[in-house]
Design an enzyme around this catalytic site. Structure first.
Site: not given
Ligand code: PLP
Length: 392
Positions: A61, A113, A186, A211
């Site tokens: 873990r 997001y 991010d 992504k």
């Molecule tokens: N940050 C961005 C810019 C995203 O486009 C996404 C998902 O669409 C995320 C974070 C969240 O990632 P996850 O879907 O892998 O949890």
């Protein structure tokens, strides 16, 4: 613990990041001499007779060797002091917020997001941390929002989903640091190929590895990379370990396999996206093309400085005629796939308002486009045909 010998692998510093990435740092399996390392699935490890764990491995873990291999590559790509892979991008992002204390203050972007914004607004409030949302692409607005001595984290996303506004990472870092806060970025859409936030002063980088990093729409994963191995990072390490947020070994293997071609994929996607954005900008049935690569985009000059080698593979178009026309365009495409998510080899189209709901700053005539690796001429022809059909 790491499966390499000095004769196989010249010092990492000798090769470019692109070369190290293509070979996943050149690691081979010592026992078999395999070029592709094995997937380590064990959940538990033998204790030495004298009660020690000399291998450093105790239980699955907190850590896993296949995950560590991914993390070494992520840390190398971002120029970090350490990296952690998580079971999703959301898991990685929430680990950072859960490391804050009740009474702390956070600044986050208005355009970000949507699921993370919703979690911050609706669920994180119970944690006792105050969150203010501002347009972080406006540094004056960001400067006005931080509370010196109380703000502990500034969170930005650049380019930001789904409007692709661009935030100045170095400027945001200076503002955060002057207030005694950390800056987390991010960087999912920029990828480490185009932008390295830690070099611009950020303290943490987050990716939805689902992504571009994985790139094949078949793994949900997340990543954090830190500039320093400090107390805050060690707290995030403990949160991942205790909450079981670690990526599974099979997913880690697939992610590593995908990442080996990241450099090529991202460069090709940037080239196609810029070309497509220029084609779309010439259409009178598209009212706006939101893409930082276009000169008209308000973040273009900043993106040209901050993103090296391209403006990313993501853009949005606003369809003249409103939401119904936009949804009709998405209904009529054949090559573009009507689906959420982004960063994969297949091009995706999505009416973003339908997923983000009424609280979203996203206009309701907006279609989000993730440009994949198909022929750009085919992609243009398919979208143009759909626009023509939607016009009726
Ligand atoms: N940050 C961005 C810019 C995203 O486009 C996404 C998902 O669409 C995320 C974070 C969240 O990632 P996850 O879907 O892998 O949890």
């Amino acid at each position: 613990m790491h499966h390499q010998t000095p004769s196989d692998t010249p010092s990492d510093a000798a090769w470019s990041k692109a070369s190290l990435l293509a070979q996943a740092m050149g690691r081979i399996d010592e026992a078999t001499r395999a070029v592709t390392p094995p997937i380590h699935v064990t959940t538990t490890f033998i204790r030495d007779p004298d009660n020690q764990y000399r291998s450093g491995n105790v239980y699955g873990r907190p850590d896993n060797e296949t995950v560590r291999e991914v993390e070494a590559v992520l840390s190398m790509l971002e120029g970090g002091a350490g990296a952690m892979a998580f079971g999703s991008g959301m898991s990685a992002a929430t680990a950072v917020f859960l490391a804050l204390q009740p009474g702390d203050h956070v600044v986050a972007p208005t355009v970000m997001y949507w699921a993370l914004r919703n979690w911050l607004k609706n669920d994180y409030a119970a944690w006792g941390v105050a969150v203010d949302f501002v347009d972080t692409s406006d540094l004056d607005a960001l400067r006005g929002a931080v509370k010196p001595g109380r703000t502990r984290l500034v969170w930005i996303e650049t380019p930001s989903n789904p409007m692709w506004s661009v935030t100045d990472i170095a400027g945001a870092a200076a503002i955060a640091h002057a207030a005694g806060a950390r800056l987390a970025v991010d960087s999912t859409v920029a990828t480490p190929i185009l932008t390295r936030p830690l070099e611009l002063g950020a303290d943490l980088v987050m990716h939805s590895a689902t992504k571009y990093l994985n790139g094949h729409s078949d793994v949900i994963a997340g990543a954090l990379v830190t500039a320093r191995d400090d107390d805050f990072w060690r707290k995030v390490v403990r949160i991942r370990a205790t909450q079981g947020k670690i990526l599974g070994p099979f997913e880690a293997y697939l992610l590593m396999r995908g990442m080996r071609t990241l450099d090529l994929r991202v460069r090709a996607q940037c080239d196609s996206a810029l070309w497509l954005a220029q084609q779309f900008a010439a259409r009178d049935d598209i009212s706006h093309v939101l893409y930082p690569g276009l000169r008209e985009h308000p973040g273009h000059a900043l993106a040209a400085r901050q993103m090296r080698g391209g403006f990313g593979g993501m853009m949005s178009i606003r369809v003249a005629g409103g939401a119904a026309r936009a949804i009709a365009v998405a209904a009529h495409v054949a090559l573009w796939k009507r689906a959420t998510s982004l960063g994969g080899v297949e091009s995706l189209i999505e009416h973003r308002g339908s997923i983000e709901g009424p609280d979203s700053p996203c206009p309701d005539d907006l279609l989000r486009l993730s440009v994949g690796l198909e022929s750009r001429e085919d992609l243009a022809a398919d979208l143009f045909a759909a626009l023509d059909r939607a016009r009726g």
